[in-house]
Write a protein that holds these residues in place. Structure first.
Motif, PDB file in Angstrom:
ATOM      1  N   PHE A 158       0.797  -1.203   0.032  1.00 45.18           N
ATOM      2  CA  PHE A 158       0.118   0.030   0.116  1.00 45.18           C
ATOM      3  C   PHE A 158       0.871   1.242  -0.006  1.00 45.18           C
ATOM      4  CE2 PHE A 158      -4.182  -1.667   2.095  1.00 45.18           C
ATOM      5  CZ  PHE A 158      -4.462  -2.673   0.928  1.00 45.18           C
ATOM      6  N   ARG A 196       0.959   4.052  -2.641  1.00 47.41           N
ATOM      7  CA  ARG A 196       0.632   5.678  -2.514  1.00 47.41           C
ATOM      8  C   ARG A 196       1.784   6.559  -2.768  1.00 47.41           C
ATOM      9  NH1 ARG A 196      -2.941   7.216   1.727  1.00 47.41           N
ATOM     10  NH2 ARG A 196      -1.920   9.207   1.633  1.00 47.41           N
ATOM     11  N   ALA A 234      -4.513   9.633  -3.892  1.00 51.58           N
ATOM     12  CA  ALA A 234      -4.484   8.654  -2.506  1.00 51.58           C
ATOM     13  C   ALA A 234      -5.451   8.617  -1.712  1.00 51.58           C
ATOM     14  CB  ALA A 234      -3.000   8.854  -1.775  1.00 51.58           C
ATOM     15  N   ASP A 235      -5.921  10.258  -1.606  1.00 52.78           N
ATOM     16  CA  ASP A 235      -7.222  10.310  -0.655  1.00 52.78           C
ATOM     17  C   ASP A 235      -8.596   9.728  -1.633  1.00 52.78           C
ATOM     18  OD1 ASP A 235      -5.727  11.577   1.151  1.00 52.78           O
ATOM     19  OD2 ASP A 235      -6.226  13.593   0.470  1.00 52.78           O
ATOM     20  N   ALA A 278      -8.595   6.223  -0.928  1.00 55.09           N
ATOM     21  CA  ALA A 278      -8.934   5.885   0.697  1.00 55.09           C
ATOM     22  C   ALA A 278     -10.438   6.038   0.832  1.00 55.09           C
ATOM     23  CB  ALA A 278      -8.081   6.880   1.425  1.00 55.09           C
ATOM     24  N   GLU A 279     -10.817   6.978   0.096  1.00 52.73           N
ATOM     25  CA  GLU A 279     -12.570   7.140   0.420  1.00 52.73           C
ATOM     26  C   GLU A 279     -13.130   6.232  -0.239  1.00 52.73           C
ATOM     27  OE1 GLU A 279     -12.936  11.061  -1.108  1.00 52.73           O
ATOM     28  OE2 GLU A 279     -11.820  12.149   0.439  1.00 52.73           O
ATOM     29  N   LEU A 293     -12.453   3.028  -0.561  1.00 57.90           N
ATOM     30  CA  LEU A 293     -12.124   1.601   0.072  1.00 57.90           C
ATOM     31  C   LEU A 293     -13.101   1.445   1.214  1.00 57.90           C
ATOM     32  CD1 LEU A 293      -8.201   1.628   0.212  1.00 57.90           C
ATOM     33  CD2 LEU A 293      -9.638   0.275  -1.377  1.00 57.90           C
ATOM     34  N   GLN A 353      -9.263   0.636   5.103  1.00 59.64           N
ATOM     35  CA  GLN A 353      -8.619   2.130   5.039  1.00 59.64           C
ATOM     36  C   GLN A 353      -7.472   2.240   6.132  1.00 59.64           C
ATOM     37  OE1 GLN A 353     -11.880   4.886   5.655  1.00 59.64           O
ATOM     38  NE2 GLN A 353     -12.572   4.143   3.636  1.00 59.64           N
ATOM     39  N   SER A 354      -7.354   1.742   7.260  1.00 62.74           N
ATOM     40  CA  SER A 354      -6.200   1.663   8.205  1.00 62.74           C
ATOM     41  C   SER A 354      -4.886   0.991   7.436  1.00 62.74           C
ATOM     42  CB  SER A 354      -6.721   0.807   9.326  1.00 62.74           C
ATOM     43  OG  SER A 354      -6.598  -0.519   9.268  1.00 62.74           O
ATOM     44  N   TRP A 411      -4.278   1.295   4.357  1.00 65.93           N
ATOM     45  CA  TRP A 411      -4.032   2.272   3.195  1.00 65.93           C
ATOM     46  C   TRP A 411      -3.474   3.525   3.675  1.00 65.93           C
ATOM     47  CZ3 TRP A 411      -3.255   2.452  -1.641  1.00 65.93           C
ATOM     48  CH2 TRP A 411      -3.129   3.672  -2.354  1.00 65.93           C
ATOM     49  N   GLY A 412      -3.986   3.664   5.107  1.00 68.57           N
ATOM     50  CA  GLY A 412      -3.264   5.090   5.775  1.00 68.57           C
ATOM     51  C   GLY A 412      -1.757   5.506   5.645  1.00 68.57           C
ATOM     52  N   ARG A 413      -1.492   6.515   5.831  1.00 65.67           N
ATOM     53  CA  ARG A 413       0.214   6.715   5.861  1.00 65.67           C
ATOM     54  C   ARG A 413       0.822   6.155   6.740  1.00 65.67           C
ATOM     55  NH1 ARG A 413      -2.239  12.501   5.727  1.00 65.67           N
ATOM     56  NH2 ARG A 413      -2.495  12.919   3.849  1.00 65.67           N
TER      57      ARG A 413
END
Length: 154
Positions: free
Chosen positions: A123, A127, A135-136, A139-140, A142, A147-148, A150-152
């Protein structure tokens, strides 16, 4: 002599195509190097895991979002992802995080903890090849359980 401009034009086209393919191969190689480093897996295994992860994630993404981020990938990876369409027909159930981690664990011959680490690395690599806005959008689109990952944080 009348054929000369046509021949030069053909040679220029051939040269342009060779340059394009060279850039594609370099981009693909850099992407795989990053993926290999991030996952700690050999290159071909890292590529297979990447395709497995993306094939599971692709269906929940909105069509336009999917096409946007896919277009940012190296051409050779885009070609590899066409197999997702075939896999999509086989998967009747919506994707789940557990199913994804099981698939990754099977791909790498490891346990769930290692599969989670590798999935987060995949991921993060993806990203890194997208703009923040793209990327946002991904995330929206998914499901929440993804999402966790995919996060940074990776």
């Amino acid at each position: 002599m009348a054929d000369m401009p046509e021949k030069v034009d053909e040679e220029l086209q051939l040269l342009r195509e060779r340059r394009r393919m060279s850039r594609c191969n370099q981009s693909y190689s850099r992407f795989l190097e990053g993926l290999e480093t991030a996952t700690g897996l050999p290159r071909e295994q890292a590529r297979r895991v990447f395709v497995s992860v993306v094939c599971v994630l692709e269906p929940p993404l909105k069509r336009e979002t999917s096409e946007e981020w896919r277009a940012r990938l190296p051409v050779r990876l885009q070609e590899a992802l066409w197999a997702c369409a075939e896999r999509r027909g086989m998967a009747a159930a919506p994707p789940s995080l557990d199913a994804l981690l099981e698939r990754v664990a099977a791909d790498i011959g490891g346990d769930r903890d290692h599969a989670e680490s590798v999935t987060r690395a995949v991921f993060a690599t993806l990203r890194a090849h997208l703009s923040e806005g793209e990327a946002d959008q991904v995330a929206e689109a998914l499901p929440l359980e993804f999402q966790s990952f995919w996060g940074r944080a990776c």
